[in-house]
Write a protein that holds these residues in place. Structure first.
Motif, PDB file in Angstrom:
ATOM      1  N   PRO A 107      11.912 -18.530  17.329  1.00  0.00           N
ATOM      2  CA  PRO A 107      10.594 -17.947  17.017  1.00  0.00           C
ATOM      3  C   PRO A 107      10.128 -18.384  15.645  1.00  0.00           C
ATOM      4  CG  PRO A 107      12.302 -16.329  16.611  1.00  0.00           C
ATOM      5  CD  PRO A 107      12.997 -17.537  17.211  1.00  0.00           C
ATOM      6  N   LYS A 108       8.842 -18.193  15.410  1.00  0.00           N
ATOM      7  CA  LYS A 108       8.305 -18.493  14.072  1.00  0.00           C
ATOM      8  C   LYS A 108       8.709 -17.397  13.085  1.00  0.00           C
ATOM      9  CE  LYS A 108       3.908 -19.949  11.975  1.00  0.00           C
ATOM     10  NZ  LYS A 108       4.333 -21.329  11.728  1.00  0.00           N
ATOM     11  N   ALA A 109       8.765 -16.152  13.585  1.00  0.00           N
ATOM     12  CA  ALA A 109       9.096 -15.026  12.704  1.00  0.00           C
ATOM     13  C   ALA A 109       9.821 -13.930  13.481  1.00  0.00           C
ATOM     14  CB  ALA A 109       7.832 -14.465  12.065  1.00  0.00           C
ATOM     15  N   ILE A 110      10.717 -13.253  12.790  1.00  0.00           N
ATOM     16  CA  ILE A 110      11.418 -12.092  13.339  1.00  0.00           C
ATOM     17  C   ILE A 110      11.113 -10.905  12.426  1.00  0.00           C
ATOM     18  CG2 ILE A 110      13.686 -11.032  13.729  1.00  0.00           C
ATOM     19  CD1 ILE A 110      14.758 -13.807  14.414  1.00  0.00           C
ATOM     20  N   GLY A 111      10.771  -9.761  13.023  1.00  0.00           N
ATOM     21  CA  GLY A 111      10.495  -8.557  12.254  1.00  0.00           C
ATOM     22  C   GLY A 111      11.498  -7.471  12.577  1.00  0.00           C
ATOM     23  N   LEU A 112      12.173  -6.976  11.569  1.00  0.00           N
ATOM     24  CA  LEU A 112      13.173  -5.921  11.770  1.00  0.00           C
ATOM     25  C   LEU A 112      12.614  -4.608  11.238  1.00  0.00           C
ATOM     26  CD1 LEU A 112      16.027  -4.980  12.544  1.00  0.00           C
ATOM     27  CD2 LEU A 112      16.809  -5.725  10.277  1.00  0.00           C
ATOM     28  N   ILE A 113      12.378  -3.663  12.164  1.00  0.00           N
ATOM     29  CA  ILE A 113      11.951  -2.318  11.772  1.00  0.00           C
ATOM     30  C   ILE A 113      13.117  -1.363  11.980  1.00  0.00           C
ATOM     31  CG2 ILE A 113      10.372  -0.414  12.272  1.00  0.00           C
ATOM     32  CD1 ILE A 113       8.296  -2.495  13.176  1.00  0.00           C
TER      33      ILE A 113
ATOM     34  N   GLY B 275      15.182 -21.780   9.516  1.00  0.00           N
ATOM     35  CA  GLY B 275      13.747 -21.938   9.324  1.00  0.00           C
ATOM     36  C   GLY B 275      12.909 -20.834   9.932  1.00  0.00           C
ATOM     37  N   VAL B 276      13.526 -19.716  10.277  1.00  0.00           N
ATOM     38  CA  VAL B 276      12.795 -18.575  10.838  1.00  0.00           C
ATOM     39  C   VAL B 276      12.440 -17.616   9.701  1.00  0.00           C
ATOM     40  CG1 VAL B 276      12.874 -16.642  12.456  1.00  0.00           C
ATOM     41  CG2 VAL B 276      14.076 -18.779  12.994  1.00  0.00           C
ATOM     42  N   ALA B 277      11.182 -17.209   9.617  1.00  0.00           N
ATOM     43  CA  ALA B 277      10.780 -16.203   8.630  1.00  0.00           C
ATOM     44  C   ALA B 277      11.242 -14.837   9.119  1.00  0.00           C
ATOM     45  CB  ALA B 277       9.269 -16.218   8.447  1.00  0.00           C
ATOM     46  N   VAL B 278      11.970 -14.093   8.289  1.00  0.00           N
ATOM     47  CA  VAL B 278      12.489 -12.785   8.697  1.00  0.00           C
ATOM     48  C   VAL B 278      11.850 -11.711   7.812  1.00  0.00           C
ATOM     49  CG1 VAL B 278      14.525 -11.363   9.094  1.00  0.00           C
ATOM     50  CG2 VAL B 278      14.669 -13.850   9.390  1.00  0.00           C
ATOM     51  N   PHE B 279      11.149 -10.771   8.466  1.00  0.00           N
ATOM     52  CA  PHE B 279      10.488  -9.679   7.772  1.00  0.00           C
ATOM     53  C   PHE B 279      11.287  -8.392   7.986  1.00  0.00           C
ATOM     54  CE2 PHE B 279       6.168 -11.416   6.840  1.00  0.00           C
ATOM     55  CZ  PHE B 279       6.275 -12.626   7.494  1.00  0.00           C
ATOM     56  N   GLY B 280      11.173  -7.459   7.023  1.00  0.00           N
ATOM     57  CA  GLY B 280      11.849  -6.169   7.178  1.00  0.00           C
ATOM     58  C   GLY B 280      11.032  -5.064   6.556  1.00  0.00           C
TER      59      GLY B 280
ATOM     60  N   THR C 192       4.590 -21.608   7.289  1.00  0.00           N
ATOM     61  CA  THR C 192       5.969 -21.926   7.664  1.00  0.00           C
ATOM     62  C   THR C 192       6.907 -21.235   6.690  1.00  0.00           C
ATOM     63  OG1 THR C 192       5.908 -23.940   6.341  1.00  0.00           O
ATOM     64  CG2 THR C 192       5.390 -24.142   8.679  1.00  0.00           C
ATOM     65  N   ALA C 193       8.089 -20.931   7.184  1.00  0.00           N
ATOM     66  CA  ALA C 193       9.072 -20.276   6.328  1.00  0.00           C
ATOM     67  C   ALA C 193       9.508 -21.233   5.220  1.00  0.00           C
ATOM     68  CB  ALA C 193      10.282 -19.851   7.164  1.00  0.00           C
TER      69      ALA C 193
END
Length: 446
Positions: free
Chosen positions: A45-51, A73-78, A223-224
């Protein structure tokens, strides 16, 4: 990859899947457990979001798998809950934290993990929250003081009371009851009446902020950033990845039967295995994860290479090299490649078995092997009573002489290992089953 899978979000109970999708065009997965971020990152994926993430009774998301996702190279948000905790710990490595809960953990204003923990209901109901998070209770009671519903000292007393409760018992009913007992009935009633409109849910607010940030990230086609660290493929990581992959690629019972049928044709098995290995190499980042081949493995590979071709003398080896236009260094490279393939096969586990089964489908052999496996399984009750009247050694000799038409091998254990049997006894079981089946059809003496 579809647009929906360019963003993968782990959510529940902070925000429902439907509410998350209303804000962000994402594929929403349940709360993350150990291995889930790794599995998500493998999809590219382009981005992963962890809630949200599991933390009690189920192993939590590992920092190492988030670092691996970043290294890919995946952008990871939290944000909000487990995501805020992990982002506060990993933002120096490139994880993107969003919201004031993340900032509070990052800056040390919050330290306890239980500030964001809640009890939740089952997956079938969408992981509903069954208790209130401490961060929300604190902000709400401080707001109640600012609106003069409570004095500052009474607000602090109720906050301290809520903090002393186990996180699963933190509910507004318990806080209001304490207000009634320690402050007064009129103040407790005013607080209760105000909560539906005045209550603050910072976890949900931060989750929404993160989803909006992820959507903007994708819409701007960002991009990450390249990670400023070198990911370490430690022994523990290699072991964890094998566990993650094997749980993901566990074979169905019928596919295991099909592979046993294939083992009864050793030449075909080894041929399919080489092509399956190539497929396995193409689908996983093996090169970076493989350890250097040890000297002992190279010696074994060289010995096996010469034995398989009858190259026992120096003169015969020189002739073989000349016939094949190879130098000594070419031979060393060839042997090292064979040793690497052996190492890969030994570490492949269920992922390699899965590739074997897929290769059979591509070759058009799967259906026939499956039909035979099913016929053998159906005949098993009738053949079970008479399949042990020969010893394992007699059955081995029968199989090599009557079925394969080849000499009994000098090293039966290595032969079984080459067919990826867990032990010589495992191959014995496959042969015994074959003998019993052929006996039931009158073909055992062919």
């Amino acid at each position: 990859m579809t647009r929906a899978t360019t963003i993968i979000v782990f959510a529940g109970p902070t925000i429902s899947a439907d509410a998350a999708r209303a804000v962000c065009d994402a594929h929403v997965w349940p709360p993350a457990a150990l291995g889930d971020v790794y599995r998500a990152a493998k999809l590219g994926p382009k981005a992963i979001g962890l809630i949200d993430g599991f933390f009690e009774g189920v192993p939590s998301v590992w920092h190492k798998e988030i670092l691996w996702a970043l290294s890919q190279g995946v952008a990871v948000f939290g944000a909000a809950s487990m995501g805020a905790l992990r982002a506060a710990e990993l933002h120096p490595f490139g994880m993107r934290g969003v919201g004031r809960i993340f900032e509070a953990y990052r800056d040390g204003a919050l330290e306890d993990d239980d500030e964001v923990a809640v009890q939740y209901g089952p997956a079938e109901l969408g992981y509903p929250a069954l208790s209130n998070a401490m961060v929300g209770i604190r902000e709400t009671l401080q707001a109640a003081a600012s609106f003069r519903l409570l004095s500052t000292s009474d607000s602090e007393r109720l906050i301290e009371h809520a903090k002393r409760l186990p996180f699963g018992q933190r509910r507004w009913a318990a806080v209001v009851e304490e207000a009634e007992n320690s402050i007064g009935a009129s103040e407790a009633r005013a607080l209760k009446d105000w909560l539906p409109t005045g209550g603050i849910d910072p976890k949900r607010e931060d989750a929404l902020a993160m989803l909006n940030a992820m959507m903007a990230f994708v819409e701007r086609d960002e991009t990450a950033e390249a990670p400023a660290f070198a990911f370490e493929h430690t022994v523990m990581w290699e072991k964890a990845v094998r566990t993650f992959d094997e749980s993901e690629t566990a074979l169905r019972a019928e596919d295991a039967d099909v592979l046993d049928e294939l083992r009864l044709r050793p030449e075909l098995y080894l041929s399919v295995k080489r092509r399956a290995l190539a497929a396995h190499l193409a689908t996983v980042d093996v090169g970076k994860r493989m350890k250097p081949v040890e000297r002992s493995a190279l010696v074994e590979a060289a010995a096996a290479f010469r034995t398989e071709r009858g190259l026992f003398s120096r003169a015969s080896l020189d002739r073989w090299l000349a016939d094949n236009g190879l130098s000594e260094s070419d031979l060393e490279a060839l042997v090292e490649r064979e040793a690497r393939l052996t190492q890969l096969a030994n570490n492949g586990g269920n992922a390699l078995a899965r590739c074997l089964v897929d290769q059979l489908r591509l070759d058009g052999d799967y259906a026939a092997l499956l039909a035979r496996a099913r016929a053998k399984r159906a005949a098993a009750p009738a053949t079970r009573t008479n399949q042990h009247d020969r010893s394992p050694l007699e059955l081995r000799q029968w199989w090599f002489a009557n079925i394969l038409g080849r000499p009994y091998p000098d090293d039966y254990s290595s032969f079984a290992e080459a067919l990826d049997c867990s032990s010589p006894r495992a191959l014995d079981d496959v042969i015994a089953s074959e003998f019993a089946y052929l006996r039931s059809t009158g073909e055992q003496d062919r």
